[in-house]
Design an enzyme around this catalytic site. Structure first.
Site, PDB file in Angstrom:
ATOM      1  N   CYS A  57       0.847  -1.196   0.000  1.00 33.14           N
ATOM      2  CA  CYS A  57       0.000   0.000   0.000  1.00 33.14           C
ATOM      3  C   CYS A  57       0.885   1.250   0.000  1.00 33.14           C
ATOM      4  CB  CYS A  57      -0.911  -0.012   1.227  1.00 33.14           C
ATOM      5  SG  CYS A  57      -2.003   1.423   1.266  1.00 33.14           S
ATOM      6  N   CYS A  61       0.418   5.026   6.866  1.00 34.67           N
ATOM      7  CA  CYS A  61      -0.211   4.873   8.193  1.00 34.67           C
ATOM      8  C   CYS A  61       0.775   4.131   9.108  1.00 34.67           C
ATOM      9  CB  CYS A  61      -1.521   4.105   8.059  1.00 34.67           C
ATOM     10  SG  CYS A  61      -2.551   4.720   6.703  1.00 34.67           S
ATOM     11  N   CYS A  64       0.421   0.365  10.312  1.00 35.47           N
ATOM     12  CA  CYS A  64      -0.106  -0.663   9.411  1.00 35.47           C
ATOM     13  C   CYS A  64       0.951  -1.609   8.832  1.00 35.47           C
ATOM     14  CB  CYS A  64      -0.883  -0.007   8.281  1.00 35.47           C
ATOM     15  SG  CYS A  64      -1.748  -1.222   7.275  1.00 35.47           S
ATOM     16  N   CYS A 101     -16.941  -8.756   5.614  1.00 37.71           N
ATOM     17  CA  CYS A 101     -16.244  -7.492   5.355  1.00 37.71           C
ATOM     18  C   CYS A 101     -14.985  -7.770   4.538  1.00 37.71           C
ATOM     19  CB  CYS A 101     -15.815  -6.837   6.661  1.00 37.71           C
ATOM     20  SG  CYS A 101     -17.142  -6.594   7.807  1.00 37.71           S
ATOM     21  N   CYS A 132     -19.853  -5.731   3.486  1.00 41.56           N
ATOM     22  CA  CYS A 132     -19.115  -4.529   3.902  1.00 41.56           C
ATOM     23  C   CYS A 132     -17.793  -4.518   3.151  1.00 41.56           C
ATOM     24  CB  CYS A 132     -18.868  -4.566   5.411  1.00 41.56           C
ATOM     25  SG  CYS A 132     -17.862  -3.176   5.994  1.00 41.56           S
ATOM     26  N   CYS A 192     -19.653   2.614   8.401  1.00 40.26           N
ATOM     27  CA  CYS A 192     -18.899   1.966   9.474  1.00 40.26           C
ATOM     28  C   CYS A 192     -17.648   2.820   9.655  1.00 40.26           C
ATOM     29  CB  CYS A 192     -18.536   0.535   9.065  1.00 40.26           C
ATOM     30  SG  CYS A 192     -17.438  -0.283  10.230  1.00 40.26           S
ATOM     31  N   ARG A 264     -18.179  -1.785  17.848  1.00 44.01           N
ATOM     32  CA  ARG A 264     -17.463  -3.059  17.636  1.00 44.01           C
ATOM     33  C   ARG A 264     -16.165  -3.126  18.420  1.00 44.01           C
ATOM     34  NH1 ARG A 264     -16.859  -4.074  11.876  1.00 44.01           N
ATOM     35  NH2 ARG A 264     -19.021  -4.724  12.109  1.00 44.01           N
TER      36      ARG A 264
HETATM   37  N1  SAM Z   1      -6.652   0.587   3.121  1.00 48.86           N
HETATM   38  C1  SAM Z   1      -7.943   0.920   3.555  1.00 48.86           C
HETATM   39  C2  SAM Z   1      -7.958   2.111   4.484  1.00 48.86           C
HETATM   40  O1  SAM Z   1      -6.977   2.367   5.140  1.00 48.86           O
HETATM   41  O2  SAM Z   1      -9.004   2.773   4.556  1.00 48.86           O
HETATM   42  C3  SAM Z   1      -8.698  -0.235   4.223  1.00 48.86           C
HETATM   43  C4  SAM Z   1      -7.993  -1.189   5.145  1.00 48.86           C
HETATM   44  S1  SAM Z   1      -7.298  -0.522   6.639  1.00 48.86           S
HETATM   45  C5  SAM Z   1      -6.364  -1.870   7.197  1.00 48.86           C
HETATM   46  C6  SAM Z   1      -8.686  -0.356   7.732  1.00 48.86           C
HETATM   47  C7  SAM Z   1      -8.452   0.102   9.150  1.00 48.86           C
HETATM   48  O3  SAM Z   1      -7.896  -0.954   9.913  1.00 48.86           O
HETATM   49  C8  SAM Z   1      -7.536   1.267   9.397  1.00 48.86           C
HETATM   50  O4  SAM Z   1      -8.117   2.510   9.127  1.00 48.86           O
HETATM   51  C9  SAM Z   1      -7.229   1.109  10.875  1.00 48.86           C
HETATM   52  O5  SAM Z   1      -8.170   1.800  11.661  1.00 48.86           O
HETATM   53  C10 SAM Z   1      -7.354  -0.404  11.103  1.00 48.86           C
HETATM   54  N2  SAM Z   1      -6.033  -1.012  11.358  1.00 48.86           N
HETATM   55  C11 SAM Z   1      -5.061  -1.226  10.442  1.00 48.86           C
HETATM   56  N3  SAM Z   1      -3.960  -1.750  11.015  1.00 48.86           N
HETATM   57  C12 SAM Z   1      -4.239  -1.865  12.335  1.00 48.86           C
HETATM   58  C13 SAM Z   1      -3.483  -2.316  13.456  1.00 48.86           C
HETATM   59  N4  SAM Z   1      -2.235  -2.742  13.347  1.00 48.86           N
HETATM   60  N5  SAM Z   1      -4.087  -2.311  14.678  1.00 48.86           N
HETATM   61  C14 SAM Z   1      -5.351  -1.862  14.800  1.00 48.86           C
HETATM   62  N6  SAM Z   1      -6.104  -1.416  13.786  1.00 48.86           N
HETATM   63  C15 SAM Z   1      -5.556  -1.404  12.560  1.00 48.86           C
HETATM   64 FE1  SF4 Z   2      -2.783   1.298   3.382  1.00 48.54          FE
HETATM   65 FE2  SF4 Z   2      -2.791   0.226   5.801  1.00 48.54          FE
HETATM   66 FE3  SF4 Z   2      -3.125   2.837   5.545  1.00 48.54          FE
HETATM   67 FE4  SF4 Z   2      -5.099   1.157   4.721  1.00 48.54          FE
HETATM   68  S1  SF4 Z   2      -4.353   1.465   6.821  1.00 48.54           S
HETATM   69  S2  SF4 Z   2      -4.274   2.945   3.640  1.00 48.54           S
HETATM   70  S3  SF4 Z   2      -3.841  -0.567   4.019  1.00 48.54           S
HETATM   71  S4  SF4 Z   2      -1.270   1.689   4.967  1.00 48.54           S
END
Ligand code: SAM
Ligand code: SF4
Ligand code: DTB
Length: 349
Positions: A57, A61, A64, A101, A132, A192, A264
């Site tokens: 990606c 973030c 992530c 989802c 979802c 959501c 949730r």
């Molecule tokens: N890439 C898309 C986005 O960021 O909108 C969808 C998938 S992303 C993994 C969805 C959400 O998962 C993130 O916004 C975050 O809130 C949560 N998330 C991701 N990694 C996480 C982690 N290590 N621990 C807790 N929540 C996490």
């Molecule tokens: Fe990409 Fe992870 Fe951020 Fe979603 S949360 S945009 S998968 S880096």
């Protein structure tokens, strides 16, 4: 507590701080009172999560596993084939899940991806599951297309407070997230949206984050509260743990502030014992991710969750928004609830 039972959209950060400052028992009592006004406290909605496209990606973030900028153990995968997604959805349904989802490690879906994603929505919906997706930012046209294919919910998290946001993500703005949520709302899909705690934010950030969610023009129907799952290789791999009671307080405050929403208990359950999870249900959480994997990290085994539900006398919630399949779903859920009880009594003997 407010004098009326109407959901409010004008929370000040000071008011939320005041909720957090309550003695724990008083906060829990308020949360339970509100919960019982709007929900059966012994029912929990269960959703299963599948990563339909993993890793690589472009976003940054800091929490992530899927960001291409950090050296994590995640194996990159292309967009899954529609048939494979439907096979996973069938298994989720057999195990008693009512919502499926699908998540993608994208900044946003590209035009070339949309036909496949729309087929997935149609196929999962045809199985009688609620649908979802969480695909990153979407524009108004994409939201309409997803809605047209039968997508029930779109997940897009605010993640944290506007004040803390730039310390966590720099490749998209807080306003970008609000814009996506507006596009989802305008399309008629259910929203959501929640976030993560334990990112090294302050207590004030947690109040501000919850105020942002509760002050949206309409509350999200579903509010995932994730406890950070620390991922080796990411900048937040070694951040200090959040005190568990403060996590429970977040659930309770979310319940009070968004009384009609499903809250949730999302990522992070694998690191919680049964008593901690029970406390989250007491604080008003009434939805979980069910099944042994989240997107890239572990979740409790399904039979462990069923044993916990049986110990607590919790039933899984039936689908109410999909009339065609409702009867079939109720039968499946009744069977799973029965198996759930048998599992417990077997374990107890
Ligand atoms: N890439 C898309 C986005 O960021 O909108 C969808 C998938 S992303 C993994 C969805 C959400 O998962 C993130 O916004 C975050 O809130 C949560 N998330 C991701 N990694 C996480 C982690 N290590 N621990 C807790 N929540 C996490
Ligand atoms: Fe990409 Fe992870 Fe951020 Fe979603 S949360 S945009 S998968 S880096
Ligand atoms: C949400 O709020 N939590 C889910 C879902 N929306 C997509 C994701 C949790 C991801 C946890 C880390 C992982 O498994 O990669």
């Amino acid at each position: 507590m407010s004098q009326t039972n109407l959901p409010r959209h004008n929370w000040s950060i000071q008011e939320v701080d005041a909720l957090f400052a309550l003695p724990f028992s008083d906060l829990m009592f308020q949360a339970q009172t509100v919960h019982r006004q709007h929900f059966n406290p012994n029912e929990v909605q269960v959703s299963t999560l599948l990563s339909i496209k993993t890793g690589a990606c472009p976003e940054d973030c800091k929490y992530c596993s899927q960001s291409a900028r950090y050296n994590t153990d995640v194996e990159k995968e292309r967009l899954m084939e529609v048939e494979k997604v439907l096979e996973a959805a069938k298994i989720a349904k057999e195990q008693g899940s009512t919502r499926f989802c699908m998540g993608a490690g994208w900044r946003n879906p590209k035009a070339r991806d949309m036909p496949f994603v729309l087929e997935m929505v149609k196929g999962v919906k045809a199985l009688g599951l609620e649908t979802c997706m969480t695909l990153g930012m979407i524009d108004g046209g994409q939201a309409d297309e997803l809605q047209g294919a039968g997508l029930d919910y779109y997940n897009h998290n605010l993640d944290t407070s506007p004040e803390h946001y730039n310390s966590i993500i720099t490749t998209r703005s807080f306003q970008d997230r609000l814009d996506t949520l507006q596009n989802v709302r305008n399309s008629g899909m259910k929203v959501c949206s929640g976030g993560i705690v334990g990112l090294g934010e302050s207590a004030q950030d947690r109040s501000s984050f919850l105020a942002q969610l509760a002050n949206l023009p309409k509350h999200p129907e579903s509010v995932p509260i994730n406890m950070l799952v620390k991922i080796a290789g990411t900048p937040l791999a070694d951040v200090d743990d959040l005190e568990h009671f403060d996590f429970v307080r977040c659930i309770a405050a979310a319940r009070i502030m968004m009384p009609k929403s499903h809250v949730r208990l999302s990522a992070g359950r694998d690191a919680m014992n049964e008593q901690m999870q029970a406390m989250c249900f007491l604080a008003g959480a009434n939805s979980i991710f069910y099944g042994c994997k989240l997107l890239t990290t572990g979740n409790p085994e399904a039979n462990k969750d069923m044993q916990l539900f049986a110990k607590l006398g919790i039933n899984t919630e039936t689908v109410t928004s999909n009339d065609v399949e409702e009867e079939e779903q109720q039968i499946t859920t009744a069977v799973v609830n029965q198996q759930n009880k048998e599992l417990f009594y077997d374990a107890a003997i």
